[in-house]
Design a protein around this motif. Structure first.
Motif, PDB file in Angstrom:
ATOM      1  N   GLU A   1      37.397  26.862  51.007  1.00 20.96           N
ATOM      2  CA  GLU A   1      38.432  27.884  50.846  1.00 20.96           C
ATOM      3  C   GLU A   1      38.880  28.418  52.214  1.00 20.96           C
ATOM      4  O   GLU A   1      40.055  28.669  52.449  1.00 20.96           O
ATOM      5  CB  GLU A   1      37.842  29.037  50.017  1.00 20.96           C
ATOM      6  CG  GLU A   1      38.876  29.811  49.212  1.00 20.96           C
ATOM      7  CD  GLU A   1      38.208  30.896  48.350  1.00 20.96           C
ATOM      8  OE1 GLU A   1      38.544  32.069  48.567  1.00 20.96           O
ATOM      9  OE2 GLU A   1      37.346  30.567  47.509  1.00 20.96           O
TER      10      GLU A   1
ATOM     11  N   GLU B   1      41.182  25.733  54.058  1.00 21.08           N
ATOM     12  CA  GLU B   1      42.328  25.083  53.409  1.00 21.08           C
ATOM     13  C   GLU B   1      43.679  25.513  53.981  1.00 21.08           C
ATOM     14  O   GLU B   1      44.693  24.880  53.720  1.00 21.08           O
ATOM     15  CB  GLU B   1      42.279  25.278  51.883  1.00 21.08           C
ATOM     16  CG  GLU B   1      42.557  26.673  51.392  1.00 21.08           C
ATOM     17  CD  GLU B   1      42.625  26.724  49.858  1.00 21.08           C
ATOM     18  OE1 GLU B   1      43.291  27.631  49.389  1.00 21.08           O
ATOM     19  OE2 GLU B   1      42.043  25.876  49.162  1.00 21.08           O
TER      20      GLU B   1
ATOM     21  N   TYR C   1      44.735  19.666  56.401  1.00 20.41           N
ATOM     22  CA  TYR C   1      43.662  19.710  55.390  1.00 20.41           C
ATOM     23  C   TYR C   1      44.019  18.867  54.154  1.00 20.41           C
ATOM     24  O   TYR C   1      43.241  18.011  53.735  1.00 20.41           O
ATOM     25  CB  TYR C   1      43.353  21.173  55.009  1.00 20.41           C
ATOM     26  CG  TYR C   1      42.401  21.316  53.839  1.00 20.41           C
ATOM     27  CD1 TYR C   1      41.031  21.082  53.982  1.00 20.41           C
ATOM     28  CD2 TYR C   1      42.862  21.678  52.568  1.00 20.41           C
ATOM     29  CE1 TYR C   1      40.165  21.211  52.910  1.00 20.41           C
ATOM     30  CE2 TYR C   1      42.003  21.808  51.491  1.00 20.41           C
ATOM     31  CZ  TYR C   1      40.657  21.568  51.653  1.00 20.41           C
ATOM     32  OH  TYR C   1      39.801  21.696  50.586  1.00 20.41           O
ATOM     33  N   PRO C   2      45.235  19.033  53.571  1.00 18.51           N
ATOM     34  CA  PRO C   2      45.544  18.222  52.387  1.00 18.51           C
ATOM     35  C   PRO C   2      45.598  16.730  52.705  1.00 18.51           C
ATOM     36  O   PRO C   2      45.237  15.886  51.883  1.00 18.51           O
ATOM     37  CB  PRO C   2      46.909  18.741  51.926  1.00 18.51           C
ATOM     38  CG  PRO C   2      47.487  19.446  53.102  1.00 18.51           C
ATOM     39  CD  PRO C   2      46.331  19.957  53.895  1.00 18.51           C
TER      40      PRO C   2
ATOM     41  N   THR D   1      39.964  18.338  43.978  1.00 20.77           N
ATOM     42  CA  THR D   1      40.112  19.411  44.978  1.00 20.77           C
ATOM     43  C   THR D   1      41.561  19.483  45.463  1.00 20.77           C
ATOM     44  O   THR D   1      42.140  20.554  45.622  1.00 20.77           O
ATOM     45  CB  THR D   1      39.166  19.158  46.177  1.00 20.77           C
ATOM     46  OG1 THR D   1      37.852  18.959  45.664  1.00 20.77           O
ATOM     47  CG2 THR D   1      39.165  20.319  47.150  1.00 20.77           C
ATOM     48  N   PHE D   2      42.176  18.296  45.684  1.00 25.36           N
ATOM     49  CA  PHE D   2      43.562  18.238  46.143  1.00 25.36           C
ATOM     50  C   PHE D   2      44.494  18.853  45.096  1.00 25.36           C
ATOM     51  O   PHE D   2      45.355  19.670  45.417  1.00 25.36           O
ATOM     52  CB  PHE D   2      43.964  16.779  46.422  1.00 25.36           C
ATOM     53  CG  PHE D   2      45.406  16.624  46.799  1.00 25.36           C
ATOM     54  CD1 PHE D   2      45.831  16.915  48.093  1.00 25.36           C
ATOM     55  CD2 PHE D   2      46.360  16.214  45.872  1.00 25.36           C
ATOM     56  CE1 PHE D   2      47.176  16.799  48.446  1.00 25.36           C
ATOM     57  CE2 PHE D   2      47.697  16.100  46.211  1.00 25.36           C
ATOM     58  CZ  PHE D   2      48.103  16.386  47.510  1.00 25.36           C
TER      59      PHE D   2
ATOM     60  N   ASN E   1      43.820  21.045  42.776  1.00 24.46           N
ATOM     61  CA  ASN E   1      43.639  22.505  42.703  1.00 24.46           C
ATOM     62  C   ASN E   1      44.229  23.221  43.924  1.00 24.46           C
ATOM     63  O   ASN E   1      44.762  24.323  43.832  1.00 24.46           O
ATOM     64  CB  ASN E   1      42.155  22.861  42.546  1.00 24.46           C
ATOM     65  CG  ASN E   1      41.652  22.464  41.169  1.00 24.46           C
ATOM     66  OD1 ASN E   1      42.436  22.397  40.223  1.00 24.46           O
ATOM     67  ND2 ASN E   1      40.375  22.173  41.049  1.00 24.46           N
ATOM     68  N   TYR E   2      44.135  22.529  45.082  1.00 26.47           N
ATOM     69  CA  TYR E   2      44.719  23.073  46.313  1.00 26.47           C
ATOM     70  C   TYR E   2      46.241  23.206  46.150  1.00 26.47           C
ATOM     71  O   TYR E   2      46.843  24.231  46.499  1.00 26.47           O
ATOM     72  CB  TYR E   2      44.363  22.133  47.473  1.00 26.47           C
ATOM     73  CG  TYR E   2      45.187  22.317  48.726  1.00 26.47           C
ATOM     74  CD1 TYR E   2      44.867  23.298  49.655  1.00 26.47           C
ATOM     75  CD2 TYR E   2      46.285  21.498  48.982  1.00 26.47           C
ATOM     76  CE1 TYR E   2      45.622  23.466  50.807  1.00 26.47           C
ATOM     77  CE2 TYR E   2      47.046  21.653  50.126  1.00 26.47           C
ATOM     78  CZ  TYR E   2      46.719  22.639  51.043  1.00 26.47           C
ATOM     79  OH  TYR E   2      47.465  22.806  52.172  1.00 26.47           O
TER      80      TYR E   2
ATOM     81  N   ARG F   1      47.158  26.037  43.823  1.00 27.48           N
ATOM     82  CA  ARG F   1      47.027  27.386  44.403  1.00 27.48           C
ATOM     83  C   ARG F   1      48.073  27.682  45.467  1.00 27.48           C
ATOM     84  O   ARG F   1      48.482  28.820  45.635  1.00 27.48           O
ATOM     85  CB  ARG F   1      45.647  27.530  45.072  1.00 27.48           C
ATOM     86  CG  ARG F   1      44.537  27.977  44.160  1.00 27.48           C
ATOM     87  CD  ARG F   1      43.352  28.475  44.989  1.00 27.48           C
ATOM     88  NE  ARG F   1      42.906  27.507  45.972  1.00 27.48           N
ATOM     89  CZ  ARG F   1      42.049  26.533  45.719  1.00 27.48           C
ATOM     90  NH1 ARG F   1      41.559  26.397  44.509  1.00 27.48           N
ATOM     91  NH2 ARG F   1      41.676  25.671  46.650  1.00 27.48           N
ATOM     92  N   ASN F   2      48.471  26.651  46.201  1.00 25.20           N
ATOM     93  CA  ASN F   2      49.197  26.928  47.452  1.00 25.20           C
ATOM     94  C   ASN F   2      50.621  26.415  47.562  1.00 25.20           C
ATOM     95  O   ASN F   2      51.328  26.782  48.485  1.00 25.20           O
ATOM     96  CB  ASN F   2      48.400  26.359  48.646  1.00 25.20           C
ATOM     97  CG  ASN F   2      47.015  26.957  48.732  1.00 25.20           C
ATOM     98  OD1 ASN F   2      46.871  28.167  48.742  1.00 25.20           O
ATOM     99  ND2 ASN F   2      45.991  26.117  48.754  1.00 25.20           N
TER     100      ASN F   2
ATOM    101  N   LYS G   1      51.913  28.822  52.492  1.00 26.46           N
ATOM    102  CA  LYS G   1      50.491  28.520  52.692  1.00 26.46           C
ATOM    103  C   LYS G   1      50.256  27.069  53.129  1.00 26.46           C
ATOM    104  O   LYS G   1      49.136  26.680  53.424  1.00 26.46           O
ATOM    105  CB  LYS G   1      49.722  28.797  51.400  1.00 26.46           C
ATOM    106  CG  LYS G   1      49.706  30.291  51.052  1.00 26.46           C
ATOM    107  CD  LYS G   1      48.948  30.515  49.769  1.00 26.46           C
ATOM    108  CE  LYS G   1      48.969  31.984  49.366  1.00 26.46           C
ATOM    109  NZ  LYS G   1      48.470  32.171  48.016  1.00 26.46           N
ATOM    110  N   ILE G   2      51.318  26.252  53.078  1.00 25.68           N
ATOM    111  CA  ILE G   2      51.179  24.857  53.525  1.00 25.68           C
ATOM    112  C   ILE G   2      52.285  24.610  54.546  1.00 25.68           C
ATOM    113  O   ILE G   2      53.459  24.905  54.269  1.00 25.68           O
ATOM    114  CB  ILE G   2      51.346  23.873  52.338  1.00 25.68           C
ATOM    115  CG1 ILE G   2      50.319  24.169  51.237  1.00 25.68           C
ATOM    116  CG2 ILE G   2      51.217  22.427  52.793  1.00 25.68           C
ATOM    117  CD1 ILE G   2      50.442  23.293  50.000  1.00 25.68           C
TER     118      ILE G   2
END
Length: 971
Positions: free
Chosen positions: A34, A37, A42-43, A65-66, A68-69, A72-73, A83-84
């Motif tokens: 967390e 990220e 990171y992605p 994980t990708f 969910n990332y 969220r973002n 956030k990205i």
């Protein structure tokens, strides 16, 4: 973070740890991921890992994980930083489709979901080539790739089924149809041809039928909003092939599994859905195909077995008949008495039977059984579909259908009476038939709202339901007990009150039943009965009527939470909350033991919160205990603090995100109960509440603001003397909130409390900066919500510090600023203020500006005096201006990207509405008249002349009325 082998290795290690069952290893790993990220690349590291890692478990873990990332973002929230970073966004979109299509199915599904999340935000404007890239893959001939494309298209387009109509939506659907409809149709035809070519190859057929299911789902999504011209022109192709597939039977596709639906069943049930869609929405265009489909689906129903794997197919097929029989111009298909008898006998009655599989679910999978039966998520059950068909048929044929079924009900009850222990299922089916016949319209909140006059519900209740519930053994015939309780729940508005009163002790008794379904239904029925309203909108049952059962009710409810399988049963906890609410002070003697049980439960579930509704009702019950007890004895608040603070501290220290907003709300309630200074235990917490990390989570904001308001109301002097160094932190929170369109109103709640309660000297040095921040926000993005809050604030400031202070602070920022605010904001916008207290604050504030601000009488601001008075009379007399500019309609929605704990308001922790001018001014119109009178005595002659020359006639008339009511005149 660079795309290096070392970073890939580190990421692999941490992903491994997130799979560890030991929380001491798993939690720190999750926290680490967390924390990183937000870094660039990171992605891309995750995508590299799922492409190149040798370890399959890590590949799957990276893909989840990708996804969910992204969840969220990816969404960019207005006024908040993205956030990205843009480079990562571009790289993800450039690679993800290819990666998804070349991955094994398990990973393909995760990436497909990620694409649809990105698509929801970026498609079509920011991702114009997505469709072309997908359609081009249809040419590949590789069905693993084609199915990947279809699956992604399905997750992208299925939102068309529930989106509201809008120009943007139609434009997008048109774009999709132009690019996708023809290739999809060609693929459909080609796939069907391949099915006949490979009719004897089981593995090829499985892949092809998976494609056909997805194609049929896409057909449904693309046709849902309206009938596209392309599909109307090609209806022959689609409908003929759908009809062929409905009647197809291939032995190679039949499965031995009795539970799991096979591909053939899934395809046919989707086709039934597609046919029902056309029959309901496009009946004119579909009319010539309808009789063929009715025949095919009727044959399907008559020849399909009772196994669970056919449930979805049978229920969709029955739903198709239900949707057809409700339409006036298909009525003739069902008119014949023999047809009706045949439908009742061959379709409805067999599908209402309680099967071995249902019995198994009742005993072993009760949670799912309850979800389906009580919450209406039984859309795909045979019983629900049969029930809908009965309702549909009753629309035109109520008499004949009731007649046919009455015969069935009587013979079923006779069979049961011959040998109850063997034939209990007959009675179960009879009760279900009566229920479906009698209920015409139903809501969750009120049960049945419209009933069939031909069915005597009370008689059936007395003769067939009550005897089952009165039997001494609560564990005998659990299914019939559950049926009886459900009958009370459904027909609570039709069964007379005296019968319901008789059933209350019986329901309390059934809270002890071993069967999870039975004690859950008993709790739910009690909760529903306790919410019923009588003629004068008070509750139907009074606390006095329930008083004789209080002890056994509370004992059995809390005991039920100890029964196996019900330790976090939301229905029981909701019934506890509702009992507290109904019984009020009657529960006070039991609170000391009950609050202990509630805190023990809270401590247990805080270790792993998994049932959001249960948790919510538990906190509501805690709030009710506090409210009811402290209303009778305010000093008892200390006992609650002793009981709760240890658990609360543990929740805050362990950062149990789901519970933190609740804890803050309960603490606000406790703190507001203190009449004088803040206890030191709260002051110790105060600095922690200002930590930025708490404010990062949107779900915390409303609860935290409320708690800080409680601190300011109860302990402003303590804060000013003992924690003055924390005031900048408090204003920092205000600054953060004011910058966000979603949370600016929360920033104003906090600011208003600071202005109202803090000693003036403690905020003097910050006042100018506060106004500068507000003006900056007004310049950058002026929304209706912000203006309304801003108006309330400046008027509250005026009441607190005086009109002259307000004029001086404005003109101190920039010369003549005060006039600009009056002219551009207060006078034109005051009509938008809503809420009685808010309007009162503005009225008293403006009255002060008119009558206690010398520059309004003898400078260039004087020209604004009458327009300001005119706008105040408008605030009193004109309807509220609730227009909102189009571009602002969606700002207020609390839209949290991805999974974050949303804020859930506790109903029983609500603040009392606070009126800061309550003591000072009772009636603002009289107050205006008195203040104008006082002003006119100070400068005789001026006020009447300003009023009579510039105020419009209607406003003048209203003003005369205020002066008369106040018994004053203008000199």
């Amino acid at each position: 973070m660079e795309l290096s082998d070392a970073n890939l290795q580190t990421l692999t290690e941490y992903l491994k740890k997130t799979l560890d069952p030991d929380p001491a290893i798993r939690r720190p790993a999750e926290k680490f991921l967390e924390s990183v990220e937000g870094n660039q690349n990171y992605p891309l590291l995750l995508l590299t890992l799922l492409e190149k890692s040798q370890d399959n478990v890590i590949k799957v873990c990276a893909s989840v994980t990708f996804k969910n990332y992204i969840k969220r973002n990816w969404r960019i929230v207005e006024d908040e930083p993205s956030k990205i970073c843009e480079a990562d966004r571009v790289a993800i979109k450039a690679n993800i489709v290819h990666l998804m299509l070349s991955s094994p199915e398990q990973i393909q599904k995760q990436l497909s979901d990620a694409i649809s999340i990105i698509g929801r935000e970026d498609f079509p404007q920011k991702w114009p080539d997505l469709l072309t890239e997908m359609v081009n893959r249809f040419q590949s001939g590789d069905f693993h790739v084609i199915n990947g494309v279809l699956r992604t298209a399905h997750s992208l387009f299925k939102r068309y089924r529930h989106e509201f109509k809008s120009n943007e939506l139609w434009t997008e659907i048109k774009l999709v149809l132009d690019a996708f409809a023809l290739p999809l149709t060609n693929l459909f035809k080609a796939t069907i041809e391949l099915c006949s070519t490979h009719a004897n190859d089981a593995s090829a057929l499985r892949i092809l039928f998976s494609s056909l299911i997805l194609i049929s789902k896409l057909f449904y999504s693309l046709n849902f909003q309206d009938l596209p011209e392309f599909f109307e022109d090609n209806m022959e192709t689609w409908m003929n092939n759908f009809h062929t597939l409905l009647t197809l039977d291939n032995k190679l596709l039949q499965t031995d599994d009795e539970e799991e639906a096979g591909l053939l069943e899934l395809l046919k049930s989707q086709i039934c859905d597609n046919a029902a869609l056309y029959a309901q929405k496009y009946d004119e265009e579909f009319q010539r195909y309808l009789p063929r489909f009715v025949t095919a689906i009727w044959n399907l129903l008559v020849t399909t077995g009772q196994e669970v794997k056919y449930d979805l197919l049978v229920s969709n097929a029955i739903q198709f008949l239900a949707s057809v029989c409700e339409r006036p111009h298909y009525k003739n298909l069902f008119e014949d008495q023999n047809t009706l008898t045949s439908i009742c006998e061959k379709v409805i009655v067999p599908n209402m039977e309680f099967r071995a599989a249902d019995e198994e679910a009742f005993e072993d999978n009760s949670e799912e059984y309850i979800r389906r039966d009580l919450e209406g998520s039984d859309i795909d059950t045979r019983r629900r579909a049969a029930c809908d068909l009965v309702r549909g048929l009753c629309k035109f044929f109520e008499g004949p259908v009731t007649g046919i079924f009455s015969g069935y009900v009587n013979s079923m009850l006779q069979e049961y009476a011959k040998n109850p222990s063997v034939n209990w299922k007959h009675k179960d089916a009879a009760i279900y038939l009566v229920t479906s016949l009698a209920s015409k319209a139903q809501t969750q909140k009120h049960g049945i709202t419209q009933a069939n006059e031909l069915v005597n519900l009370t008689e059936f209740f007395v003769n067939h339901i009550l005897p089952d519930l009165k039997s001494a053994n609560v564990n005998e015939f659990p299914v019939l007990k559950a049926d009886g309780i459900k009958y009370i729940m459904i027909f609570r508005n039709q069964v007379p009150k005296e019968h319901l009163l008789v059933s209350i002790p019986l329901l309390i008794n059934h809270l002890q039943a071993e069967s999870i379904v039975v004690h859950t239904y008993a709790a739910h029925a009690l909760e529903r009965l306790f919410t019923m309203r009588g003629p004068n909108s008070a509750t139907l049952f009074t606390a006095a009527e329930i008083a004789p059962f209080v002890e056994v009710l509370l004992t059995n409810l809390f005991k039920a939470l100890t029964l196996p399988g019900s330790s976090e049963n939301e229905y029981i906890m909701k019934a506890i909350m509702r009992s507290f609410s109904l019984l009020q002070e009657a529960i006070i003697p039991y609170i000391p033991t009950l609050i202990t049980q509630l805190t023990q439960k809270l401590l247990a579930v805080s270790k792993n919160p998994s049932k959001p509704h249960f948790n919510h009702y538990m906190f509501e019950a805690i709030c009710l205990s506090i409210r009811i007890t402290c209303k009778a004895n305010p000093a008892a608040v200390v006992n609650f603090e002793e009981a709760l603070f240890l658990v609360f501290t543990e929740i805050l220290q362990n950062d149990v995100q789901e519970f933190i907003p609740y804890v803050f709300q309960v603490m606000s309630l406790l703190l507001e109960t203190h009449k004088h200074d803040i206890p030191s235990s709260y002051m110790a917490l105060f600095p922690h509440l200002l930590q930025p990390v708490l404010w990062e989570r949107t779900g915390n904001i409303p609860a935290l603001v409320r708690l800080l308001q409680a601190f300011l109301e109860r302990g402003s002097n303590t804060i000013a003397s003992a924690a003055a160094d924390k005031i900048p932190g408090l204003l920092g929170v205000f600054q953060k909130l004011i910058a966000s369109k979603a949370n600016d109103h929360q920033g104003f709640y906090l600011l208003n409390s600071i202005i109202e309660h803090m000693p003036p000297a403690s905020v003097d040095q910050y006042r100018k900066q506060i106004f500068i921040l507000l003006f900056q926000r007004l310049q950058n993005s002026k929304t209706t919500k912000f203006i309304k809050s801003f108006l309330v604030f400046i008027n509250l400031y005026c009441i607190k510090y005086g009109a002259l202070a307000l004029q001086e602070i404005f003109d101190g920022i920039q010369p003549k600023m005060f006039g600009m605010v009056l002219e551009k904001i207060i006078i034109p916008e005051i009509q938008k203020v809503s809420g009685n207290v808010e309007k009162k604050i503005c009225a008293v504030g403006i009255t002060k500006l008119l009558t206690e601000c010398p520059p309004m009488m003898d400078t260039e601001y004087t020209k604004l005096w009458t327009p300001l008075l005119q706008s105040l009379i408008g605030l009193f007399e004109l309807p509220e201006d609730d227009t909102i500019p189009d571009e602002e309609h969606f700002i207020d929605i609390e839209d949290t990207p991805g999974y974050q704990t949303a804020f859930s308001q506790l109903a029983f922790a609500g603040r009392k509405e606070h009126d800061p001018v309550g003591q000072m001014v009772n009636n603002p119109k009289i107050h205006l008249a008195q203040s104008l009178h006082k002003l006119s005595t100070a400068c005789p002659g001026r006020v009447p002349s300003m009023v009579s020359t510039s105020l419009n006639a209607e406003a003048l008339q209203y003003l005369q009325g205020y002066l008369q009511a106040a018994s004053v005149t203008l000199l």
